[in-house]
Write a protein that holds these residues in place. Structure first.
Motif, PDB file in Angstrom:
ATOM      1  N   GLY A  83     -38.613  82.271  93.340  1.00 25.69           N
ATOM      2  CA  GLY A  83     -37.613  82.507  92.015  1.00 25.69           C
ATOM      3  C   GLY A  83     -37.790  82.420  91.006  1.00 25.69           C
ATOM      4  O   GLY A  83     -37.057  82.625  89.718  1.00 25.69           O
ATOM      5  N   ILE A  84     -39.446  81.466  90.305  1.00 23.24           N
ATOM      6  CA  ILE A  84     -39.292  81.615  89.118  1.00 23.24           C
ATOM      7  C   ILE A  84     -38.908  82.561  88.481  1.00 23.24           C
ATOM      8  O   ILE A  84     -38.898  82.619  87.099  1.00 23.24           O
ATOM      9  CB  ILE A  84     -40.309  80.049  89.144  1.00 23.24           C
ATOM     10  CG1 ILE A  84     -40.234  78.824  89.847  1.00 23.24           C
ATOM     11  CG2 ILE A  84     -40.245  79.363  87.338  1.00 23.24           C
ATOM     12  CD1 ILE A  84     -39.320  78.198  89.219  1.00 23.24           C
ATOM     13  N   ALA A  85     -40.343  83.426  88.288  1.00 22.37           N
ATOM     14  CA  ALA A  85     -40.464  84.346  88.052  1.00 22.37           C
ATOM     15  C   ALA A  85     -38.484  85.122  87.401  1.00 22.37           C
ATOM     16  O   ALA A  85     -39.244  85.260  85.945  1.00 22.37           O
ATOM     17  CB  ALA A  85     -41.559  85.608  87.875  1.00 22.37           C
ATOM     18  N   SER A  86     -38.386  85.400  88.440  1.00 25.00           N
ATOM     19  CA  SER A  86     -36.980  86.640  87.981  1.00 25.00           C
ATOM     20  C   SER A  86     -35.815  85.778  87.281  1.00 25.00           C
ATOM     21  O   SER A  86     -35.130  86.317  86.443  1.00 25.00           O
ATOM     22  CB  SER A  86     -36.811  86.509  89.453  1.00 25.00           C
ATOM     23  OG  SER A  86     -35.910  85.260  90.095  1.00 25.00           O
ATOM     24  N   LYS A  87     -36.057  84.030  87.501  1.00 27.30           N
ATOM     25  CA  LYS A  87     -35.093  83.352  86.567  1.00 27.30           C
ATOM     26  C   LYS A  87     -35.655  83.877  85.013  1.00 27.30           C
ATOM     27  O   LYS A  87     -34.840  83.761  83.664  1.00 27.30           O
ATOM     28  CB  LYS A  87     -35.295  81.819  86.339  1.00 27.30           C
ATOM     29  CG  LYS A  87     -34.247  81.496  85.765  1.00 27.30           C
ATOM     30  CD  LYS A  87     -34.110  79.858  87.309  1.00 27.30           C
ATOM     31  CE  LYS A  87     -33.867  78.461  86.338  1.00 27.30           C
ATOM     32  NZ  LYS A  87     -33.297  77.398  86.434  1.00 27.30           N
ATOM     33  N   MET A  88     -36.858  83.361  85.021  1.00 29.33           N
ATOM     34  CA  MET A  88     -37.337  83.777  83.423  1.00 29.33           C
ATOM     35  C   MET A  88     -37.025  85.538  83.320  1.00 29.33           C
ATOM     36  O   MET A  88     -36.837  86.502  81.670  1.00 29.33           O
ATOM     37  CB  MET A  88     -38.987  83.587  83.329  1.00 29.33           C
ATOM     38  CG  MET A  88     -39.617  84.209  81.979  1.00 29.33           C
ATOM     39  SD  MET A  88     -41.405  84.222  82.629  1.00 29.33           S
ATOM     40  CE  MET A  88     -41.647  84.160  80.340  1.00 29.33           C
ATOM     41  N   PHE A  89     -36.540  86.160  83.579  1.00 31.40           N
ATOM     42  CA  PHE A  89     -36.685  87.353  83.375  1.00 31.40           C
ATOM     43  C   PHE A  89     -35.417  88.315  83.204  1.00 31.40           C
ATOM     44  O   PHE A  89     -35.030  88.524  82.329  1.00 31.40           O
ATOM     45  CB  PHE A  89     -37.100  88.647  84.483  1.00 31.40           C
ATOM     46  CG  PHE A  89     -38.742  88.405  84.592  1.00 31.40           C
ATOM     47  CD1 PHE A  89     -39.535  88.313  83.887  1.00 31.40           C
ATOM     48  CD2 PHE A  89     -39.097  88.991  85.844  1.00 31.40           C
ATOM     49  CE1 PHE A  89     -41.419  88.015  83.849  1.00 31.40           C
ATOM     50  CE2 PHE A  89     -40.976  89.229  86.417  1.00 31.40           C
ATOM     51  CZ  PHE A  89     -41.736  88.105  85.297  1.00 31.40           C
ATOM     52  N   ARG A  90     -34.238  87.620  84.170  1.00 35.64           N
ATOM     53  CA  ARG A  90     -32.926  87.686  83.695  1.00 35.64           C
ATOM     54  C   ARG A  90     -32.663  86.418  82.594  1.00 35.64           C
ATOM     55  O   ARG A  90     -32.134  87.473  81.929  1.00 35.64           O
ATOM     56  CB  ARG A  90     -32.960  86.845  84.633  1.00 35.64           C
ATOM     57  CG  ARG A  90     -30.712  87.133  85.308  1.00 35.64           C
ATOM     58  CD  ARG A  90     -30.272  86.102  85.907  1.00 35.64           C
ATOM     59  NE  ARG A  90     -29.998  84.968  86.561  1.00 35.64           N
ATOM     60  CZ  ARG A  90     -30.457  83.729  87.002  1.00 35.64           C
ATOM     61  NH1 ARG A  90     -30.580  83.953  88.370  1.00 35.64           N
ATOM     62  NH2 ARG A  90     -30.628  82.643  86.280  1.00 35.64           N
ATOM     63  N   SER A  91     -33.572  85.733  82.571  1.00 30.68           N
ATOM     64  CA  SER A  91     -32.731  85.398  81.058  1.00 30.68           C
ATOM     65  C   SER A  91     -33.305  86.111  79.979  1.00 30.68           C
ATOM     66  O   SER A  91     -32.399  85.869  78.714  1.00 30.68           O
ATOM     67  CB  SER A  91     -33.808  83.911  80.772  1.00 30.68           C
ATOM     68  OG  SER A  91     -33.615  82.663  80.091  1.00 30.68           O
ATOM     69  N   MET A 108     -44.413  75.621  89.831  1.00 30.67           N
ATOM     70  CA  MET A 108     -43.982  76.835  90.273  1.00 30.67           C
ATOM     71  C   MET A 108     -44.666  77.346  91.442  1.00 30.67           C
ATOM     72  O   MET A 108     -44.793  78.142  92.309  1.00 30.67           O
ATOM     73  CB  MET A 108     -45.175  77.824  89.174  1.00 30.67           C
ATOM     74  CG  MET A 108     -43.983  77.504  87.629  1.00 30.67           C
ATOM     75  SD  MET A 108     -44.474  78.928  85.948  1.00 30.67           S
ATOM     76  CE  MET A 108     -44.608  79.899  87.148  1.00 30.67           C
ATOM     77  N   ARG A 109     -45.791  76.528  91.966  1.00 28.68           N
ATOM     78  CA  ARG A 109     -46.699  76.925  92.781  1.00 28.68           C
ATOM     79  C   ARG A 109     -45.730  77.179  94.305  1.00 28.68           C
ATOM     80  O   ARG A 109     -45.954  77.441  95.077  1.00 28.68           O
ATOM     81  CB  ARG A 109     -47.838  76.050  93.276  1.00 28.68           C
ATOM     82  CG  ARG A 109     -48.287  75.754  92.007  1.00 28.68           C
ATOM     83  CD  ARG A 109     -49.665  75.068  92.098  1.00 28.68           C
ATOM     84  NE  ARG A 109     -51.010  75.025  91.937  1.00 28.68           N
ATOM     85  CZ  ARG A 109     -51.847  73.690  91.331  1.00 28.68           C
ATOM     86  NH1 ARG A 109     -51.613  72.475  91.909  1.00 28.68           N
ATOM     87  NH2 ARG A 109     -53.114  73.209  90.372  1.00 28.68           N
ATOM     88  N   LYS A 131     -48.316  79.771  86.301  1.00 26.46           N
ATOM     89  CA  LYS A 131     -47.586  80.211  84.776  1.00 26.46           C
ATOM     90  C   LYS A 131     -47.504  82.011  84.415  1.00 26.46           C
ATOM     91  O   LYS A 131     -48.474  82.970  85.468  1.00 26.46           O
ATOM     92  CB  LYS A 131     -49.404  80.514  83.400  1.00 26.46           C
ATOM     93  CG  LYS A 131     -48.944  80.814  81.839  1.00 26.46           C
ATOM     94  CD  LYS A 131     -49.654  80.922  81.048  1.00 26.46           C
ATOM     95  CE  LYS A 131     -50.525  81.750  81.520  1.00 26.46           C
ATOM     96  NZ  LYS A 131     -52.105  82.030  80.505  1.00 26.46           N
ATOM     97  N   THR A 132     -46.321  82.029  83.945  1.00 29.91           N
ATOM     98  CA  THR A 132     -46.079  83.440  84.092  1.00 29.91           C
ATOM     99  C   THR A 132     -45.743  83.595  82.491  1.00 29.91           C
ATOM    100  O   THR A 132     -45.336  83.330  81.335  1.00 29.91           O
ATOM    101  CB  THR A 132     -44.159  83.552  85.309  1.00 29.91           C
ATOM    102  OG1 THR A 132     -44.401  83.106  85.883  1.00 29.91           O
ATOM    103  CG2 THR A 132     -43.895  85.293  84.379  1.00 29.91           C
TER     104      THR A 132
END
Lengths: 422, 422
Positions: free
Chosen positions: A369-377, A364-365, A394-395
């Motif tokens: 766009g990893i966090a936004s993928k999480m929120f979208r999911s 993730m470092r 970590k998010t």
């Protein structure tokens, strides 16, 4: 031919038959030429049995008032299991000796029932190893500066093993347990969860702190600090499987960045439903409010996890944080009695029916766009996010407890964790 | 206002409810102004449970080969019960602290599973007493010069208590147990047996060594050596009985010759069916044969009790002795393999179906005809005497095991032990 530390959990030490199996496994390693140090937990159920007796005698506030004596009491579980393992090894024809923490000595501070290791003297152990003995060291305990026995808190035997491995500069510390490694998430929730062959120390730290109960978090911190190669593996394989195969099984926790691991951006989904959320509304927006609130909480020995302070509006702000559910009532009382009156805040709200779900990954470092993928999911599943907290690897989101399994499954799939790494 | 040592046996510590009763009793003494040191045994059944686990792991020759680890293991029982008692006392509102043998320290030799106390450091205990704390010291254990845990052998907690009382120059050492004192003989065999209000140290020594299981013999030796006033009393009286009444109950073991006790010439009948008889027939009558035979037996760590050497006839003599039944087979093997061949003796005979019955009494010193009265009484019952051994205050006979109860009853009556002393 290396110095190896094995740690066996309570289930692995749960009966004389299992102890005999542990002895046979350790003997296999010793006969292959390794210098062996073994750190066992108490036989499963023993620590609870002992502390249960204490509770019958002193029902209230057991931990705070009776700490020194509780440690005297609880430490006997590991002393007994260690002696039994030494006897089993001797019966296998090996030379073996067991030491209680105070005999090594493993020096700790005086925080009874949750002490921290300060130093380990390796002299006695090294002399025994040089003399060809298997050395068994009780997990979970040490001795403080006053000569009193201390214990390291639940799961402390992992920490003991890693600390011993660090002190002896062991080639590897193998944590034998009732799971066969670290998974992308809990297989009881996501049947497609995969075992990771390697996981970075930082990821493991985030997962351990999220309640993935494979390893005690302090043991991972210790391993990171002293760069102790740590492997989590199953104690339920037959003791006589090929040593080389066993040595590669489980999950290795690594420290070398370039030693390239599985390439996934996200390595796992962690979750935790042991927390409760507390919000203080209408706090006057002045310097020092975080300290005024959390200082009082810390003084009451309550650990705070996620902390969120919203931006101020009309000179007022809202302040939220999570604590362990066991500390929830105490913390609410404390805030109402001592903090709110001096702070001039409007209201305290709380919610115990929450959970925290995190995606963890060293990748993730360097990925956006990893966090936004999480929120979208989560949004696609109709799950409302109450709090968000992020770190480099970590998010975490706090959501309604009832969506926990759904969220974990959705994220596991969204990040392709059911697919083997490239 | 005195320094008092209490010792509580495993039955008295057998459950949390009983531990709470012990705490209440100790609290009563402490609140009456006494400085209190308490030496508890392990909770009843615990030592057997632990050693049973060891036996499952290493069935053969457990004690000799695994001594150090057995001591690590068994010592946990007293550490746990001591911590529990400290917690119970704290719950009663008293300050209390428990110490394992190594923490005091109680220094012993390195004879694992049967160590002997060499010294006790009283500094730490005195400081705690001065600070108003009840001090609990684990029975049964110590630490040797190498820093290993040792145990004193079964019943060793009595010895611990007396040794602690001696080191602290306690005013009295009270042994709370499941009998209410020392009797003229075992009331299960002779219902008319009477409790003795006082018994001399020497008599107690003879009775303890005869298997009157009220006190471990070494504890009596210790009490004698250091003149520790020792009282055996019941732990099953209500904890809240009047302290002065409790302080006078049971049996006091005295050391002052002139402090005049019950006037009986014979104080009690002791018996023991744990022994076996071994005879070596046709031994050439040369200097050194006793050493040749018993030296080898002692080297094998077998304790010998009664020893009889008959006068020689035709240059040959017969040599008999008794050993504990557990050592019988081992001793016979040893004699056949190593002693008989070099000794040139004709034969080894043995008999495990024997018992030893003794009359014990400090008054025997100044009375003649006591032994012959014993022999007459046994003869009247048609009991054949196989061996006789005498000391200043004891006369013992070895007889067929099946006559034991009959002999004890006959002697109890013959010496008027069912009558209260004048």
């Amino acid at each position: 031919m290396a110095l190896i530390v094995h740690k066996y959990g309570g289930t692995s030490m749960g009966s004389t038959e299992r102890i005999r199996n542990v002895a046979k496994r350790v003997a296999k390693w010793a006969r292959a030429g390794h210098q062996m140090v073994v750190v066992p937990s108490a036989m499963s159920g023993e620590t609870n049995r002992l502390l249960g007796l204490a509770k019958e005698l002193a029902p209230a506030k057991t931990n705070d008032a009776y700490g020194r004596e509780l440690d005297m009491l609880a430490s006997t579980g590991e002393q007994a299991s260690s002696a039994l393992l030494a006897i089993a090894l001797q019966a296998e024809g090996l030379q073996a000796v067991s030491y209680a923490g105070w005999q090594v000595p493993i020096k700790t501070d005086s925080a009874y029932t949750k002490a921290r290791i300060e130093s380990i003297d390796d002299q006695r152990v090294r002399a025994d190893l040089a003399a060809g003995k298997v050395v068994i060291i009780t997990g979970f305990q040490g001795i403080d500066g006053l000569g009193h026995i201390t214990t390291l808190g639940r799961g402390g035997s992992d920490t003991s093993a890693v600390a011993v491995a660090a002190a002896l500069k062991a080639a590897e510390c193998l944590i034998y347990t009732d799971v066969d490694g670290v998974y992308t998430t809990d297989p009881r929730i996501v049947p497609e969860a995969r075992r990771l062959h390697t996981v970075s120390f930082e990821e493991m730290l985030e997962m351990a702190s999220m309640g993935s109960k494979v390893l005690q978090i302090r043991s991972v911190e210790f391993a990171g600090k002293y760069k102790v190669p740590l492997r989590v593996l199953s104690s339920f394989t037959p003791w006589d499987i090929d040593l080389n195969e066993e040595a590669k099984s489980g999950t290795l926790i690594t420290f070398e960045e370039d030693e390239h691991m599985e390439q996934a951006v996200v390595s796992g989904i962690a979750f935790n439903r042991d927390e409760a959320k507390i919000s203080i509304l209408g706090v006057p927006d002045k310097p020092g409010i975080a300290y005024q609130i959390l200082g009082a909480v810390a003084d009451a020995n309550v650990e705070v996890d996620v902390i969120i302070q919203n931006i101020a509006k009309d000179g007022k702000t809202d302040f939220s944080f999570t604590v362990n559910r066991n500390d929830y009532a105490k913390t609410i009382d404390l805030l109402k009695d001592k903090v709110i009156p001096t702070l001039g805040a409007a209201e305290v709200q709380g919610d115990t029916k929450i959970c925290k779900v995190s995606i963890v990954g060293i990748g993730m470092r360097s990925h956006v766009g990893i966090a936004s993928k999480m929120f979208r999911s989560l949004s696609e599943e109709g799950i409302n996010i109450q709090m968000i907290s992020t770190s480099e690897i970590k998010t975490s989101v706090v959501i309604d407890e009832k969506y926990m399994e759904l969220a974990v499954r959705a994220l596991h799939k969204a990040f392709d964790l059911d697919q083997a790494a490239a």
